[in-house]
Design a protein around this motif. Structure first.
Motif, PDB file in Angstrom:
ATOM      1  N   ASP A  47      17.342  25.590  -1.598  1.00 26.25           N
ATOM      2  CA  ASP A  47      17.669  25.740  -0.176  1.00 26.25           C
ATOM      3  C   ASP A  47      18.330  24.459   0.367  1.00 26.25           C
ATOM      4  N   TYR A  48      18.573  24.426   1.682  1.00 27.38           N
ATOM      5  CA  TYR A  48      19.296  23.299   2.284  1.00 27.38           C
ATOM      6  C   TYR A  48      18.588  21.972   2.049  1.00 27.38           C
ATOM      7  N   SER A  49      17.304  21.906   2.458  1.00 28.61           N
ATOM      8  CA  SER A  49      16.607  20.620   2.342  1.00 28.61           C
ATOM      9  C   SER A  49      16.445  20.232   0.879  1.00 28.61           C
ATOM     10  N   GLY A  50      16.283  21.221   0.004  1.00 29.04           N
ATOM     11  CA  GLY A  50      16.149  20.942  -1.432  1.00 29.04           C
ATOM     12  C   GLY A  50      17.418  20.353  -2.023  1.00 29.04           C
ATOM     13  N   CYS A  71      17.881  16.637  -3.595  1.00 31.08           N
ATOM     14  CA  CYS A  71      18.484  16.404  -4.920  1.00 31.08           C
ATOM     15  C   CYS A  71      19.474  15.235  -4.845  1.00 31.08           C
ATOM     16  N   LEU A  72      20.213  15.145  -3.736  1.00 26.68           N
ATOM     17  CA  LEU A  72      21.139  14.026  -3.519  1.00 26.68           C
ATOM     18  C   LEU A  72      20.362  12.750  -3.163  1.00 26.68           C
ATOM     19  N   GLY A 116      33.793  15.970 -12.390  1.00 22.53           N
ATOM     20  CA  GLY A 116      33.005  15.087 -13.239  1.00 22.53           C
ATOM     21  C   GLY A 116      31.784  14.490 -12.573  1.00 22.53           C
ATOM     22  N   VAL A 117      31.575  14.727 -11.261  1.00 21.06           N
ATOM     23  CA  VAL A 117      30.352  14.204 -10.630  1.00 21.06           C
ATOM     24  C   VAL A 117      29.230  15.230 -10.794  1.00 21.06           C
ATOM     25  N   SER A 118      28.001  14.838 -10.451  1.00 18.71           N
ATOM     26  CA  SER A 118      26.872  15.771 -10.537  1.00 18.71           C
ATOM     27  C   SER A 118      26.624  16.370  -9.152  1.00 18.71           C
ATOM     28  N   SER A 119      26.260  17.659  -9.105  1.00 17.00           N
ATOM     29  CA  SER A 119      26.254  18.378  -7.830  1.00 17.00           C
ATOM     30  C   SER A 119      24.941  19.100  -7.547  1.00 17.00           C
ATOM     31  N   CYS A 120      24.596  19.192  -6.248  1.00 14.35           N
ATOM     32  CA  CYS A 120      23.387  19.858  -5.774  1.00 14.35           C
ATOM     33  C   CYS A 120      23.773  21.024  -4.859  1.00 14.35           C
ATOM     34  N   HIS A 121      23.245  22.203  -5.152  1.00 17.83           N
ATOM     35  CA  HIS A 121      23.606  23.414  -4.412  1.00 17.83           C
ATOM     36  C   HIS A 121      22.346  24.089  -3.868  1.00 17.83           C
ATOM     37  N   THR A 122      22.477  24.784  -2.740  1.00 17.42           N
ATOM     38  CA  THR A 122      21.308  25.454  -2.140  1.00 17.42           C
ATOM     39  C   THR A 122      20.798  26.601  -3.010  1.00 17.42           C
ATOM     40  N   VAL A 175      26.607  14.708  -5.018  1.00 18.39           N
ATOM     41  CA  VAL A 175      27.131  15.427  -3.853  1.00 18.39           C
ATOM     42  C   VAL A 175      26.222  16.628  -3.594  1.00 18.39           C
ATOM     43  N   ALA A 176      25.982  16.926  -2.317  1.00 20.98           N
ATOM     44  CA  ALA A 176      25.165  18.104  -1.964  1.00 20.98           C
ATOM     45  C   ALA A 176      25.965  19.004  -1.037  1.00 20.98           C
TER      46      ALA A 176
END
Length: 730
Positions: free
Chosen positions: A202-205, A209-210, A119-125, A217-218
């Motif tokens: 990517d990683y820094s992106g 986002c976080l 249920g949380v929002s997530s950031c992926h590379t 969460v990233a």
């Protein structure tokens, strides 16, 4: 040099054919071959065109090539599908000794843990990237937190997180929520594209986002936070960020400082490795490359093994960041990948394209066939995948045989059957049942209860000659587990495979309610009292007042016996006013204690630490090649519709409509749960329970052969005693 060539020829390697995955790599390989040849390095290196890593692994298997360098995911596939083994590994940063660690980062101010990610929002590379997708999705599936029906991973991730940014997940086959948090470039264009035009790529992106509050969460690598905080990044968005404002999520549920990635991560990502066929001598390949790296890894040489700039590309043949190549001692792909990464890849290999059209489910009675047919129809109406086909067998053991032959897919089994399925047929648990807290008819603890007695505080090693109270013959907590364990430990000695006789000689007197049987030692019924009129003494029914859990406890409470073998909840159900019958109404739970296997006594509340064994829940057993994630994904979705007892229609955990009890699943089950860490039959059952089972199947009796195990599957008790193999009927 000639002698070296002779050695390599003897090992079947006069040359090493290196498989290349691109034109640029082929060009670099040809230059390496030429450089090695001019330096007199043997065996000779030849370059062959593979076109892709997948093609290369197939060519190596077919003996059209010998070696290729692969990353973790491809090492997993090459090992699993073709039996290829890693023999030479790359080393990068000496401090880490491996590629990197995949981590989950959150803001320090949040209260999110790995157990509350749903249920949380997530950031992926990016989609299908190692740290940003493969590892977190694989880990969440493997740990049972994420279920994917039909192996549709993007849909499962979309249902799990409230919204995400997964750059590259913008095709027609992807749910829209996977790109919801992405922002594109400064003009708002190229949203969710898998390149630097998407600012959260990517990683820094993903970390940005976080940091900017889009996600909670990233999923990045261990170095991402340090590289983008504390003034190390010149990007405007990162300049004021402090590493101490972020934390890592650990697998165990805790959180840690961002510097503690060695102990707090989702997985260690293995370094790339050179793989070969199982029959290829890895030392020869290492010797070839080792001679090469000594000559061509430093200043002043024309050819550079660990540099691809001259070919207009990166990471050709080897990663450019490689500092050296090392031999791999355990030439085993699972060992090289490490458990964390291996299990994540295993979960990720749940693939909709390789799923069977239907799962063949094994049932063993007319009532079960009836219920299974209704289940198949109900599942189909909700479009649950894969579909279910019901296959009938005469015994549970026949089900196991058919699964071993891959003719059917799944069967639900309990304790002793799980043992047989795992030990004899090599089956593994795919999912299990969980029971309601107030119904401990399964997954309970078998305990030894005594009265609290300061003057005569005997222990478990003093049981010989005592008077014993049992729930009934062949029952788990009252007979199989305690007697099996005492036999296995050599406390009770059996002769001629006659367990009842051995028990009657060990205890001075007992009450072991049983069906009427010839040759049943009379001492085993000596303490029984029958009904109010003294009839039906020792019968395996409620007409015997000392029958079942409360009966065995009553036998102890009324002073007939010195010890009662029951389940952990029995004392609480019959003391402190819970049981209003005259014999129980004044009993206090504090007047009783437990005997522990280590010789101690404990309070009755300490059953989790002081017990003989935990009786396992039922499990759905499958062939090890079957995707347990596909099966759990199906049942997890199914129980949303058919799991609870509310409403009308088909109910998974209710057999009353089909005029039976515990059909397919136990009626007391409340949900299907993932296996998590319990991946084998032994891990599912637990060592204590297995010890008691093996005690009942003592070595003296093993001469009975396969017939013995067939009897194990029957419910009639009489032949079981003769064979001294008793399955629990609790």
């Amino acid at each position: 040099m000639f002698s070296l060539g002779v050695v390599f020829a003897a090992l079947g390697l006069e040359r090493v054919r290196w498989c290349t995955v691109s034109e640029q790599e082929l060009s670099k390989c040809n230059d390496m071959s030429k450089a090695f040849g001019e330096a007199g390095i043997l065996p000779s290196l030849e370059c062959t065109k593979g076109g892709s890593a997948a093609n290369c692994t197939q060519m190596i298997k077919d003996d059209l090539a010998d070696a290729v360098t692969l990353d973790g995911r491809l090492i997993y596939q090459a090992g699993k599908e073709h039996g290829l083994k890693p023999v030479v590994g790359e080393v990068y940063d000496q401090e880490i000794g491996t590629s990197y660690y995949a981590v989950a980062v959150v803001r320090k101010s949040s209260n999110i843990t790995i157990n509350s990610l749903k249920g949380v929002s997530s950031c992926h590379t990016g989609i299908n990237r190692t740290a940003g997708w493969d590892v977190p999705v694989g880990y969440l599936m493997d740990s049972g937190r994420l279920a994917a029906m039909g192996c549709d991973l993007p849909k499962a991730v979309s249902d799990y997180f409230s919204a995400s940014c997964v750059p590259g997940a913008n095709g027609v086959n992807y749910p829209r929520s996977l790109c919801q948090l992405c922002r594109g470039d400064a003009a708002g264009q190229n949203k969710c594209s898998q390149n630097s035009q998407e600012r959260y790529y990517d990683y820094s992106g993903a970390f940005r986002c976080l940091a900017e509050g889009a996600g909670e969460v990233a999923f990045v690598k261990h170095s991402t936070v340090p590289e983008n905080t504390d003034g190390r990044s010149f990007s405007p968005w990162a300049q004021r960020l402090r590493s101490q404002d972020f934390q890592l999520l650990c697998r165990g549920g805790s959180r840690a400082d961002v510097t503690e990635w060695r102990s707090c991560h989702l997985a260690r990502i293995p370094a790339r490795a050179v793989v070969v066929r199982p029959d290829t001598d890895g030392t020869v390949v290492f010797q070839l490359l080792n001679q090469g790296q000594r000559r061509f890894n430093g200043v002043g040489t024309k050819f550079q093994m660990f540099d691809s700039a001259a070919y207009g590309a990166q990471n050709l043949l080897f990663r450019d960041s490689t500092t050296e190549l090392v031999p791999i001692t355990a030439q085993n792909y699972q060992a090289w990948l490490g458990d964390e990464y291996f299990y994540a890849m295993q979960a990720l290999s749940c693939n909709p394209n390789t799923l069977p059209e239907s799962l063949n489910w094994c049932v063993t009675s007319t009532e079960e066939i009836w219920k299974c047919g209704e289940m198949a129809i109900a599942f189909k109406k909700k479009n649950l995948k894969p579909a279910i086909q019901c296959i009938s067998a005469t015994t549970k053991e026949q089900c196991m045989e058919l699964i071993q032959k891959k003719e059917i897919d799944a069967v639900v089994l309990g304790g002793a059957d799980i043992y047989t399925a795992g030990k004899t047929y090599g089956l593994v648990p795919a999912a299990g049942e969980s029971y309601s807290a107030d119904d401990s008819s399964n997954a309970y603890y078998a305990v030894v209860v005594v009265k609290r007695n300061l003057s005569n505080a005997f222990t478990i090693s003093d049981l010989k000659g005592k008077k014993s109270c049992h729930t009934g013959l062949g029952r788990n907590a009252g007979w199989n587990i305690p007697i099996g364990m005492l036999i296995k430990r050599g406390v009770i000695k059996t002769r001629d495979c006659n367990i009842p006789q051995a028990v009657s000689e060990f205890f001075s007197a007992s009450c072991v309610p049983s069906a009427e049987q010839d040759d049943y030692p009379s001492k085993l019924c000596q303490l029984c009292i029958g009904d109010d009129n003294g009839n039906n003494k020792c019968s395996a029914s409620s007409q015997e007042r000392y029958y079942s859990y409360s009966g065995a406890f009553r036998c102890l409470a009324q002073g007939s016996g010195d010890v009662a073998f029951v389940k952990h909840s029995t004392v609480f159900e019959n003391t402190d006013g819970k049981n209003t019958e005259s014999w129980a109404q004044n009993l206090k739970s504090s007047d009783f204690q437990l005997l522990c296997p280590n010789g101690a006594r404990a309070e009755v509340t300490q059953f989790a630490e002081c017990h003989l064994a935990q009786v396992p829940a039922q499990a759905i057993m499958v062939h090890p090649d079957t995707s347990i994630f596909a099966l759990y994904g199906l049942l997890d979705k199914a129980q949303v519709y058919f799991g609870n007892s509310n409403g009308t229609g088909f109910k998974m955990f209710d057999s009353s409509t089909f005029q039976g009890k515990n059909l397919i699943f136990k009626d007391s089950a409340v949900k299907i749960v993932p296996v998590e860490e319990r991946r084998t039959y032994a891990e599912w059952l637990g060592s204590e329970y297995i010890e008691s089972l093996e005690g009942m199947q003592t070595s003296q009796c093993s001469g009975a052969g396969n017939k013995t195990s067939q009897y194990l599957l029957m419910t009639a008790l009489i032949p079981l005693l003769i064979l001294c193999q008793v399955q629990g009927l609790d």
